[in-house]
Design an enzyme around this catalytic site. Sequence first.
Site, mmCIF file in Angstrom:
data_model
loop_
_atom_site.group_PDB
_atom_site.id
_atom_site.type_symbol
_atom_site.label_atom_id
_atom_site.label_comp_id
_atom_site.label_asym_id
_atom_site.label_seq_id
_atom_site.Cartn_x
_atom_site.Cartn_y
_atom_site.Cartn_z
ATOM 1 N N ASP A 1 -6.755 2.235 7.736
ATOM 2 C CA ASP A 1 -6.657 2.268 6.279
ATOM 3 C C ASP A 1 -6.030 0.984 5.749
ATOM 4 O O ASP A 1 -6.457 0.443 4.727
ATOM 5 C CB ASP A 1 -5.828 3.474 5.820
ATOM 6 C CG ASP A 1 -6.597 4.773 5.999
ATOM 7 O OD1 ASP A 1 -7.843 4.700 6.150
ATOM 8 O OD2 ASP A 1 -5.961 5.839 6.003
ATOM 9 N N ASP B 1 -0.280 -1.161 6.193
ATOM 10 C CA ASP B 1 -0.065 -0.644 7.546
ATOM 11 C C ASP B 1 -0.983 -1.327 8.547
ATOM 12 O O ASP B 1 -2.030 -1.858 8.190
ATOM 13 C CB ASP B 1 -0.335 0.867 7.568
ATOM 14 C CG ASP B 1 0.766 1.640 6.863
ATOM 15 O OD1 ASP B 1 1.877 1.074 6.732
ATOM 16 O OD2 ASP B 1 0.515 2.776 6.434
ATOM 17 N N ASP C 1 -2.933 -0.049 10.523
ATOM 18 C CA ASP C 1 -3.978 0.877 10.980
ATOM 19 C C ASP C 1 -5.288 0.632 10.225
ATOM 20 O O ASP C 1 -5.402 -0.332 9.473
ATOM 21 C CB ASP C 1 -3.513 2.330 10.799
ATOM 22 C CG ASP C 1 -3.195 2.621 9.332
ATOM 23 O OD1 ASP C 1 -3.499 1.762 8.468
ATOM 24 O OD2 ASP C 1 -2.657 3.695 9.055
ATOM 25 N N GLU D 1 0.833 -1.184 0.000
ATOM 26 C CA GLU D 1 0.000 0.000 0.000
ATOM 27 C C GLU D 1 0.879 1.248 0.000
ATOM 28 O O GLU D 1 1.770 1.377 0.840
ATOM 29 C CB GLU D 1 -0.884 -0.041 1.262
ATOM 30 C CG GLU D 1 -1.669 1.210 1.506
ATOM 31 C CD GLU D 1 -2.040 1.355 2.982
ATOM 32 O OE1 GLU D 1 -1.517 0.592 3.822
ATOM 33 O OE2 GLU D 1 -2.836 2.240 3.278
#
Length: 643
Positions: A508, A504, A506, A431
């Site tokens: 997103d 990641d 997180d 990403e």
Amino acid sequence: MEQNNQTQKYDENDIQVLEGLEAVRKRPGMYIGSTGPRGLHHLVYEIVDNAIDEALAGYCDLITIEILKDNFIRVTDNGRGIPVGIHPKMGIPAVTVVYTILHAGGKFGGSGYKVSGGLHGVGASVVNALSTWLEVRVSDGQHIHYQKFERGKPVADLKVIGDTDKTGTEVIFAPDPEIFEELEYDYETLLARLREQAFLNAGVRIVLRDLRGEELVENNLCYEGGIRSFVEYIHKRKGLEVLHPQVIYLSGAKGTTTAEIAMQYNESYNELVMSFANDIHTGEGGTHEQGFKAALTRVFNEYARRHNFLRENDKNLTGEDVREGLTAIVSVKMENAQFEGQTKAKLGNTDVRTLVDSIVYEKLGTFFEENPAIAKMIFEKSLNAARAREAARKARELTRRKSVLESSQLPGKLADCSDRDNTYTEIYIVEGDSAGGSAKQGRDRRFQAILPLWGKMLNVEKARVDKVYGNDKLMPVITALGCGIGQDFDVSKIRYGKVIIMADADVDGSHIRTLLLTFFFRFMRPLIEEGHVYLAQPPLYKVARSKKIRYAYSDQERDEAVKELYGADDVKKDIQRYKGLGEMDPEQLWETTMNPESRIMKKVEMEDAVRADEIFTILMGDKVGPRKEFIEANAKYVENLDI
Ligand code: 1YM
């Protein structure tokens, strides 16, 4: 005391017992598949299968499974009780034979045939051999008979320990820590499998209880509707609107073989056809599923011609057209089921194909003639599917032609590896451009390829195949992997053995992970089934003290690293929290996340097709209610995705 160990004479039967048990303990994987969580849960199913057989024979209507403290398991039924009489050939009680002799779980001496059975179908003696201890209590309407075993061997003969006017069998066992990597039972795993058994055996009551915690957790599973209820349950759990209120139910028999089918259409574009043979999920399909699919397509096309849904010049509907939005359960029960295929999860008996085909062809044809309004609705859906398929074909041809025109077929952003042998090549789907840059510099370019993705991905849960072709976010993935999608998918063409999603830790990152997994699940399912898909696990922290560096993947590991490097020293401590992959330099990314020697990866597994499918529909579909419930119940939802 039960320790009145009588000396028994040592004959060939004892040798048979000891050799059998030894073989099981030496190679447990051969008997139960694995010594991981799967094998551990399998022990329960083996014992429960015997109780289900007793229920199917008509002698038992209640089966209770309890997870006791310390992860011991108790299974109880109210059947006739395992026979306690002396077995004529073995010279010991039948129940002792069942629990000590390999492959004696079936019907030696008994009538009828064994219907249920786990994937391995190995029987109770294997559970006994892999338990530190196991106790069996049989109530025969007069006495309670008791026997205890340790690691499969009787510690004393079967004996009467009390009187009773009830009948039934109770088994308690303690899985052996010398055998199993982990001993913790997962309630939801047992629940999912037992619920499936309750659906497949209409009317049998299965109670599951967890007695480990402060509060009792209990599920009472009994479905008078059988596999009809199964289909309703799937739609309800997924929050899918159905196209017709009643589940269509078809059944028939030939000789001792029975077949039943439950089916219902929903508003989605996905098909879910699940088949079972003798209560075993045949994930690879087989003759029963082939018979169902072939007859379904034939019924549709003949009906459509007869009623002018299809005109003379129109092409026939394909199997995929007529299964769009279909949820169906196909369940057959038979003697001598032949299981084939890579994972022995494919039914091979050819006469079953004919039976299922003729049931579906005759009875569904009649159903459509008698319910023209429902038929019309379903046909319109199939015709739309056919139109979308045609649009997809055009889009596909367009992209094929385009890629021939462009000198290179591979996407521009792809940093390919130099080796071509897909047994050890890997592709990292990363990403973001900055993380992609680090990954390109940090990788081993011989066998690691990097494909950066950026921007918003298409949510394929809400898209048909024609939208996927030509999508600028998904096409690079499709062309890089090289194995096509949907009907064109061919896993043998895959350009990399491992497909690793690196995002990641997180929200997103979770989102992009889920979107990519949904895409693989819907359009490249064998990729997941055959174990090609992985999730990279970048560290959350770096803990350093001068030249010494530790990476930590959880808060607990961080604390341990701090303790290791600093001990009791009271200095300001060097702890870095990584907010994203982009914060790592190429060397760090290699060391922590990409180096096969030191990285941690999660393999994405298809534990349970229903659950995976359900989770994707809930997470990626457009019903808010079920999604909210699911996320609340699974706060760390992506990590817990059980696919
Ligand atoms: C908690 C587990 O094993 N129940 C059970 C097992 C058997 C019977 C009844 C049974 C079967 C038959 C006749 C028959 C088994 N018996 C055998 C064997 N619950 C549990 N309940 N009478 C009772 O098959 O004819 C194997 S399993 F081989 F001894 F008959």
